[in-house]
Scaffold this active site. Structure first.
Site, PDB file in Angstrom:
ATOM      1  N   CYS A  62       0.847  -1.190   0.000  1.00 56.41           N
ATOM      2  CA  CYS A  62       0.000   0.000   0.000  1.00 56.41           C
ATOM      3  C   CYS A  62       0.883   1.240   0.000  1.00 56.41           C
ATOM      4  O   CYS A  62       1.806   1.360   0.811  1.00 56.41           O
ATOM      5  CB  CYS A  62      -0.905  -0.016   1.229  1.00 56.41           C
ATOM      6  SG  CYS A  62      -1.934   1.462   1.393  1.00 56.41           S
ATOM      7  N   CYS A  64       0.452   3.101   3.609  1.00 54.21           N
ATOM      8  CA  CYS A  64       0.965   2.591   4.885  1.00 54.21           C
ATOM      9  C   CYS A  64       2.005   1.487   4.733  1.00 54.21           C
ATOM     10  O   CYS A  64       2.506   0.971   5.727  1.00 54.21           O
ATOM     11  CB  CYS A  64      -0.180   2.091   5.750  1.00 54.21           C
ATOM     12  SG  CYS A  64      -0.988   0.593   5.110  1.00 54.21           S
ATOM     13  N   CYS A  99      -7.067  -1.318   1.386  1.00 60.16           N
ATOM     14  CA  CYS A  99      -6.023  -1.835   2.261  1.00 60.16           C
ATOM     15  C   CYS A  99      -6.648  -2.185   3.610  1.00 60.16           C
ATOM     16  O   CYS A  99      -7.347  -1.367   4.214  1.00 60.16           O
ATOM     17  CB  CYS A  99      -4.923  -0.788   2.431  1.00 60.16           C
ATOM     18  SG  CYS A  99      -3.666  -1.234   3.646  1.00 60.16           S
ATOM     19  N   CYS A 133      -5.000   0.367   6.461  1.00 61.61           N
ATOM     20  CA  CYS A 133      -5.301   1.803   6.571  1.00 61.61           C
ATOM     21  C   CYS A 133      -6.625   2.204   5.918  1.00 61.61           C
ATOM     22  O   CYS A 133      -7.045   3.348   6.049  1.00 61.61           O
ATOM     23  CB  CYS A 133      -4.167   2.635   5.988  1.00 61.61           C
ATOM     24  SG  CYS A 133      -4.028   2.590   4.180  1.00 61.61           S
ATOM     25  N   CYS A 192      -8.080  -5.241 -10.073  1.00 62.64           N
ATOM     26  CA  CYS A 192      -7.697  -4.134 -10.945  1.00 62.64           C
ATOM     27  C   CYS A 192      -7.352  -2.955 -10.027  1.00 62.64           C
ATOM     28  O   CYS A 192      -8.229  -2.356  -9.416  1.00 62.64           O
ATOM     29  CB  CYS A 192      -8.870  -3.806 -11.862  1.00 62.64           C
ATOM     30  SG  CYS A 192      -8.481  -2.613 -13.140  1.00 62.64           S
TER      31      CYS A 192
END
Length: 161
Positions: free
Chosen positions: A79, A82, A127, A130, A150
């Protein structure tokens, strides 16, 4: 300006087009309590404006604009907000859509929610650490899962093995 049939139809079409494009955008990428949280001001300071728009306000980057489309080394995609691990590099494939695509994710990496924008229902992925918006998952991917995650390249960072 007088309100006549033409202006009424034009205004209605413009409003429908903006709604179809997801405007106004929702205020947060995902609702809920996440292990990693920051204030909106801290997110703006941490992320560049385009990544902030994708991760925190569910924007979508232009297709074929991410350098991660051409990333083929061993490693992991994390991510961008984070650095939580999301996808193993070996699960990436070229879907031809213009966005990095994966057929599965790292356990504990993603959460999902329902996205009803654009006059259709899709599964949004975010995510799990976060809540940052990553993209969507579709049921038109390759074996072994048949899924296509995607993902916005702006929502990811690549960490080489």
């Amino acid at each position: 300006m007088a309100i006549d049939r033409r202006n009424l139809l034009f205004g209605g079409t413009a409003i429908a087009a903006l709604a179809a494009l997801g405007w106004p955008r929702p205020g947060a990428a995902a609702t809920g309590v996440f292990p990693f949280t920051l204030s909106d001001a801290a997110w703006k300071e941490r992320l560049d404006p385009a990544a902030y728009d994708v991760l925190r306000h569910e924007a979508t980057e232009r297709p074929f604009s991410s350098p991660l489309n051409d990333e083929h080394r061993a490693g992991a995609f994390v991510c961008a907000g984070c650095e939580h691990p999301l996808f193993a590099a070996e699960t990436k494939f070229d879907s031809g859509t213009g966005w990095p695509s994966f057929y599965t994710f790292i356990d504990g990496g993603l959460g999902t929610s329902v996205d009803n924008s654009l006059f259709m229902q899709r599964v949004e992925v975010h995510c799990a650490n976060c809540g940052g918006h990553q993209g969507h998952v579709f049921e038109d991917g390759p074996p072994p899962t048949g899924l296509r995650y995607c993902i916005n390249g702006l929502a990811l960072k690549f960490v080489a093995a």
